[in-house]
Write an enzyme that holds these catalytic residues in place. Structure first.
Site, PDB file in Angstrom:
ATOM      1  N   CYS A  63       1.358 -34.669  61.398  1.00 48.91           N
ATOM      2  CA  CYS A  63       2.823 -34.742  61.465  1.00 48.91           C
ATOM      3  C   CYS A  63       3.422 -35.706  60.444  1.00 48.91           C
ATOM      4  O   CYS A  63       4.337 -35.350  59.690  1.00 48.91           O
ATOM      5  CB  CYS A  63       3.276 -35.084  62.883  1.00 48.91           C
ATOM      6  SG  CYS A  63       2.860 -36.748  63.437  1.00 48.91           S
ATOM      7  N   HIS A  89       8.093 -29.271  61.735  1.00 54.29           N
ATOM      8  CA  HIS A  89       7.029 -30.245  61.921  1.00 54.29           C
ATOM      9  C   HIS A  89       5.652 -29.596  61.887  1.00 54.29           C
ATOM     10  O   HIS A  89       5.512 -28.377  61.919  1.00 54.29           O
ATOM     11  CB  HIS A  89       7.224 -30.989  63.255  1.00 54.29           C
ATOM     12  CG  HIS A  89       6.988 -30.134  64.475  1.00 54.29           C
ATOM     13  ND1 HIS A  89       6.395 -30.597  65.616  1.00 54.29           N
ATOM     14  CD2 HIS A  89       7.271 -28.817  64.731  1.00 54.29           C
ATOM     15  CE1 HIS A  89       6.333 -29.647  66.530  1.00 54.29           C
ATOM     16  NE2 HIS A  89       6.854 -28.550  66.023  1.00 54.29           N
ATOM     17  N   HIS A  97       4.819 -38.906  67.307  1.00 56.85           N
ATOM     18  CA  HIS A  97       5.026 -37.625  66.613  1.00 56.85           C
ATOM     19  C   HIS A  97       6.343 -37.678  65.842  1.00 56.85           C
ATOM     20  O   HIS A  97       7.313 -38.285  66.292  1.00 56.85           O
ATOM     21  CB  HIS A  97       5.056 -36.469  67.610  1.00 56.85           C
ATOM     22  CG  HIS A  97       5.060 -35.124  66.949  1.00 56.85           C
ATOM     23  ND1 HIS A  97       3.956 -34.600  66.309  1.00 56.85           N
ATOM     24  CD2 HIS A  97       6.050 -34.202  66.796  1.00 56.85           C
ATOM     25  CE1 HIS A  97       4.258 -33.417  65.807  1.00 56.85           C
ATOM     26  NE2 HIS A  97       5.524 -33.150  66.085  1.00 56.85           N
TER      27      HIS A  97
END
Length: 341
Positions: free
Chosen positions: A257, A316, A304
């Site tokens: 990420c 993402h 994240h």
């Protein structure tokens, strides 16, 4: 007359065997009655997704430790190079001092009055005596230089030792977090292995389909980026839709990420740090209501990150087995914060 003999009692061994058999039967029956039912495919997927998020948090800590390790290693190498150069200078000064001492010994080994008496040319002796005074002054200067070099070397060696100690701690942290995310990923794989090969294939196919569909049918609305920089980063990330998530990867063909967000901003001409835990401090914090395309959005205790794309959607790299894609913020995890670079 009827016989009144007492019936033969079963042996103790036979009673023990029968009792153990009965107990085992009861235990098995009880276990069967209380055994957890085999989890469904959707339950397995939910548990696996949870483990992937936990593994991602450990991966980000690993990435942070790796980044710190690389910086420390460069610093240690630079200090050790300085130490080597300073040591070489010190050795040169010591050799010069040795030459001076030798010259003094040779010229000072005979009493000056005797040297004057023996000298065929008194003027020549006086010139030599004057040179001897200059050597003595040079010796004093060399001693001062040597002392200064020794202090510098001691300081640099201490600094290097401290950096090496920190480096050892960071490497230990690196190992712990690597073991942690590998453990989570292993647990997730064991859960997946409880499914049939056909079910696993369907899940993988579903992830690919979801990523393709997100790229084809996503509705981002008409929100305008807050800056040309954010717009450029989002455009760059959009070219990576469909690329696989791979832990610790920073592109260009696979990402985790924070690797995706770092890569996207690098394409826009700005270097940001490697992990979610440091990227969150990189720009200006903004409220969720102020989000504009290109802003960084953080989820799940900052473990994240993705790029806001508009219409409550984030672009993402989700988790292992998934691909870079657009996804509703409501399905990613708990919202944490937003940052504008």
């Amino acid at each position: 007359m009827a016989s009144h003999r007492r019936p033969k009692q079963p042996s103790r061994t036979r009673v023990t065997v029968l009792t153990a058999t009965a107990a085992a039967a009861v235990a098995l029956t009880s276990q069967a009655a209380h055994a957890d039912p085999k989890p469904t495919k959707s339950e397995v997927k939910a548990k696996v997704d949870k483990l992937y998020h936990e593994a991602e948090a450990a991966t980000e800590k690993y990435n942070g430790a790796k980044e710190q390790q690389d910086k420390l290693k460069k610093q240690v190498d630079a200090i050790q190079d300085k130490v080597a150069r300073e040591q070489a200078d010190l050795n040169t000064l010591r050799r010069e001092l040795g030459s001076i001492a030798t010259a003094q010994y040779r010229s000072g080994g005979i009493d000056p009055s005797v040297q004057l008496f023996l000298a065929s040319d008194p003027d020549s002796f006086l010139d030599q005596a004057s040179a001897l005074d200059q050597l003595t002054a040079k010796q004093a200067e060399s001693l001062q230089k040597i002392k200064a070099k020794q202090r510098t070397l001691a300081q640099q060696r201490k600094e290097a030792q401290e950096k090496l100690g920190t480096l050892a701690d960071v490497r230990e942290s690196l190992g712990r977090n690597k073991q942690k995310f590998q453990s989570k990923l292993g647990e997730a794989q064991r859960l997946l292995n409880t499914l049939t090969a056909a079910d696993r294939a369907k899940m993988a196919e579903g992830e690919q389909r979801a990523s393709r569909a997100a790229g084809d049918r996503v509705d981002l609305g008409n929100e305008v980026p807050a800056s040309a920089l954010g717009a450029a980063a989002l455009r760059a990330a959009d070219t990576r839709v469909g690329m696989p998530y791979v832990r610790t990867a920073t592109g260009p063909n696979s990402f985790d990420c924070s690797g995706l967000t770092q890569w996207a901003y690098a394409q826009a001409g700005v270097e940001i740090t490697r992990t979610t835990f440091t990227q969150i401090n990189r720009g200006t914090h903004i409220a969720r209501s102020q989000l504009k395309p290109g802003d960084l959005v953080f989820f799940s205790n900052t473990s994240h990150v993705g790029l806001y794309a508009g219409n409550n959607t984030v672009l993402h790299a989700p988790y292992p087995g998934a691909y870079v894609r657009y996804e509703s913020m409501s399905t990613i995890g708990s919202y944490q914060a937003a940052v504008r670079i």
